[in-house]
Design a protein around this motif. Structure first.
Motif, mmCIF file in Angstrom:
data_model
loop_
_atom_site.group_PDB
_atom_site.id
_atom_site.type_symbol
_atom_site.label_atom_id
_atom_site.label_comp_id
_atom_site.label_asym_id
_atom_site.label_seq_id
_atom_site.Cartn_x
_atom_site.Cartn_y
_atom_site.Cartn_z
ATOM 1 N N ILE A 24 1.239 -1.717 -0.148
ATOM 2 C CA ILE A 24 -0.169 0.196 0.071
ATOM 3 C C ILE A 24 0.864 1.190 0.052
ATOM 4 N N ASP A 25 0.172 2.503 0.021
ATOM 5 C CA ASP A 25 0.907 3.505 -0.353
ATOM 6 C C ASP A 25 1.799 3.846 1.265
ATOM 7 N N ASP A 26 2.800 4.695 0.917
ATOM 8 C CA ASP A 26 3.754 4.750 2.310
ATOM 9 C C ASP A 26 2.865 5.383 3.153
ATOM 10 N N ASP A 27 1.599 6.309 2.731
ATOM 11 C CA ASP A 27 1.381 6.916 3.893
ATOM 12 C C ASP A 27 -0.200 6.025 4.781
ATOM 13 N N GLN A 28 0.073 5.145 4.317
ATOM 14 C CA GLN A 28 -0.532 4.358 4.724
ATOM 15 C C GLN A 28 0.199 3.150 5.593
ATOM 16 N N THR A 29 -1.317 2.254 6.796
ATOM 17 C CA THR A 29 -0.180 1.473 7.255
ATOM 18 C C THR A 29 -1.780 0.152 7.425
ATOM 19 N N TYR A 30 -1.384 -1.273 7.752
ATOM 20 C CA TYR A 30 -1.910 -2.476 8.071
ATOM 21 C C TYR A 30 -2.299 -2.462 10.011
ATOM 22 N N GLN A 31 -3.419 -2.467 9.475
ATOM 23 C CA GLN A 31 -3.622 -2.386 11.388
ATOM 24 C C GLN A 31 -4.386 -3.497 11.847
ATOM 25 N N MET A 32 -4.299 -4.799 12.503
ATOM 26 C CA MET A 32 -5.142 -5.743 13.139
ATOM 27 C C MET A 32 -6.221 -5.272 14.889
ATOM 28 N N ALA A 59 5.126 -10.117 16.285
ATOM 29 C CA ALA A 59 4.330 -10.488 17.332
ATOM 30 C C ALA A 59 2.888 -9.536 17.864
ATOM 31 N N MET A 60 1.793 -9.553 17.607
ATOM 32 C CA MET A 60 1.249 -9.293 17.703
ATOM 33 C C MET A 60 0.828 -8.990 19.250
ATOM 34 N N LYS A 61 -1.402 -8.415 19.647
ATOM 35 C CA LYS A 61 -1.212 -8.396 21.247
ATOM 36 C C LYS A 61 -2.179 -9.159 21.246
ATOM 37 N N TYR A 62 -1.890 -10.078 22.450
ATOM 38 C CA TYR A 62 -3.133 -10.790 22.328
ATOM 39 C C TYR A 62 -3.966 -10.216 23.335
ATOM 40 N N ILE A 63 -5.438 -10.430 22.788
ATOM 41 C CA ILE A 63 -6.766 -10.042 23.499
ATOM 42 C C ILE A 63 -7.123 -11.222 24.014
ATOM 43 N N ASP A 64 -7.661 -10.936 25.155
ATOM 44 C CA ASP A 64 -8.572 -12.128 26.137
ATOM 45 C C ASP A 64 -10.826 -11.946 25.324
ATOM 46 N N ASN A 65 -11.128 -13.374 25.432
ATOM 47 C CA ASN A 65 -12.426 -13.204 24.718
ATOM 48 C C ASN A 65 -11.943 -13.048 23.280
ATOM 49 N N ALA A 66 -11.656 -12.689 22.877
ATOM 50 C CA ALA A 66 -11.866 -11.953 20.915
ATOM 51 C C ALA A 66 -12.509 -13.032 20.444
ATOM 52 N N THR A 67 -14.039 -12.669 19.067
ATOM 53 C CA THR A 67 -14.323 -13.871 18.093
ATOM 54 C C THR A 67 -14.022 -13.484 16.969
ATOM 55 N N SER A 68 -13.120 -12.867 16.763
ATOM 56 C CA SER A 68 -12.131 -12.566 15.747
ATOM 57 C C SER A 68 -11.526 -11.361 15.417
ATOM 58 N N ILE A 69 -10.546 -11.962 14.524
ATOM 59 C CA ILE A 69 -9.232 -10.677 14.337
ATOM 60 C C ILE A 69 -9.414 -9.939 12.579
ATOM 61 N N ASN A 70 -9.029 -9.276 13.223
ATOM 62 C CA ASN A 70 -9.887 -8.325 11.418
ATOM 63 C C ASN A 70 -8.412 -7.390 11.027
ATOM 64 N N ILE A 71 -8.006 -6.988 9.422
ATOM 65 C CA ILE A 71 -7.173 -6.420 9.525
ATOM 66 C C ILE A 71 -7.666 -5.258 8.576
ATOM 67 N N THR A 72 -7.252 -3.995 8.410
ATOM 68 C CA THR A 72 -8.110 -2.744 8.166
ATOM 69 C C THR A 72 -6.626 -1.749 7.559
ATOM 70 N N ILE A 73 -7.289 -1.650 7.171
ATOM 71 C CA ILE A 73 -5.868 -0.073 6.341
ATOM 72 C C ILE A 73 -6.442 1.085 6.872
ATOM 73 N N GLU A 74 -5.020 1.786 7.400
ATOM 74 C CA GLU A 74 -4.802 3.802 8.043
ATOM 75 C C GLU A 74 -4.208 4.222 7.958
ATOM 76 N N PRO A 75 -4.243 5.530 8.057
ATOM 77 C CA PRO A 75 -3.266 6.518 7.656
ATOM 78 C C PRO A 75 -2.059 6.043 8.287
ATOM 79 N N LYS A 76 -1.212 6.247 8.323
ATOM 80 C CA LYS A 76 0.663 5.808 8.336
ATOM 81 C C LYS A 76 0.438 6.320 9.856
#
Length: 257
Positions: free
Chosen positions: A193-201, A223-240
């Protein structure tokens, strides 16, 4: 002094080179007059010194002769008698040869020292580079072993996040271990993706999206942060730099836990 002590102490060589005191010189001269064998021995020494001097003599440049002749022409043509001394000539030749020898030797030793110094510098630099490479390899190996052990843990679950219509070619793999509460992400196949954007979980907990961390753009295991009681994992495109809340319209992948 007897004949043997004179021969083996080097005093005749000292006499030839003018290194004795006046009294010692007179004593040696007296002995040489009285002892024919010792005088012949001394003459051999003198001839050897002369031979060494001429063998190591260096012809001076032609300019030296020219300057000398010009200087003589500028004098009043006065002739100064010079008493010939075979011994003096030999001494001068020996001294000149020794001086030249030491000059050449010093130059050669200095060159060798510089070459050795340069070689040592190169070796030290290469050794330092090699040590740095070894440290890097060890670090990479340790990191690889860490990831390998984590994703091959029997309690680790492998989940694939496929890209949707927003980013159909994207793909990521996450490894979740609920026992050790760890999440590892392999983002290698996420579309650039563009340099002014980032992926976030994000983790979905009862309908609330909780940040699990920004996904690095270097495509290495993360290594990502573990979250208790999560029902799904999602990835979005966010500003840098990431966002506090997910941009839902830019959700590109998710997977149920």
């Amino acid at each position: 002094m007897d004949r043997n002590s004179i021969k083996h102490t080097g005093i005749l060589e000292q006499y030839l080179l003018g290194e004795l005191s006046k009294d010692q010189q007179l004593e040696i001269e007296k002995i040489l007059i009285e002892d024919n064998e010792l005088r012949e021995y001394y003459n051999d020494i003198e001839r050897n010194f002369e031979k060494i001097a001429f063998e190591n003599a260096i012809t001076p440049p032609d300019t030296v002769k020219t300057r000398l002749l010009n200087k003589i022409d500028r004098t009043d043509k006065q002739v100064i008698p010079i008493q010939k001394s075979n011994t003096s000539s030999v001494l001068l030749a020996v001294a000149a040869s020794i001086s030249i020898f030491f000059m050449i030797s010093s130059g050669w030793l200095y060159t060798q020292w510089q070459d050795s110094k340069n070689s040592m510098t190169i070796i030290e630099k290469e050794t330092q580079n090699l040590n740095e490479r070894i440290v890097t390899l060890e670090k990479n190996l340790n990191e690889t072993n860490k990831w390998y052990n984590a994703i091959n843990n029997p309690n680790t679950v492998k989940l694939i996040l496929k890209g949707n219509q927003i980013s159909p070619s994207s793909r990521a793999i996450t490894y979740v271990n609920h026992e050790e509460k760890t999440v590892i992400l392999n983002p290698k196949s996420l579309t650039k993706i563009d340099d002014d954007q980032t992926y976030q979980m994000w983790a979905d907990v009862d309908g609330e999206m909780i940040n699990m961390g920004i996904i690095s753009s270097d495509n290495k295991m993360i290594a990502m942060k573990y979250i208790d009681n999560a029902t799904s994992i999602n990835i979005t495109i966010e500003p840098k730099g990431g966002s506090d809340h997910p941009t839902v319209e830019k959700l590109i992948a998710n997977v149920l836990l």
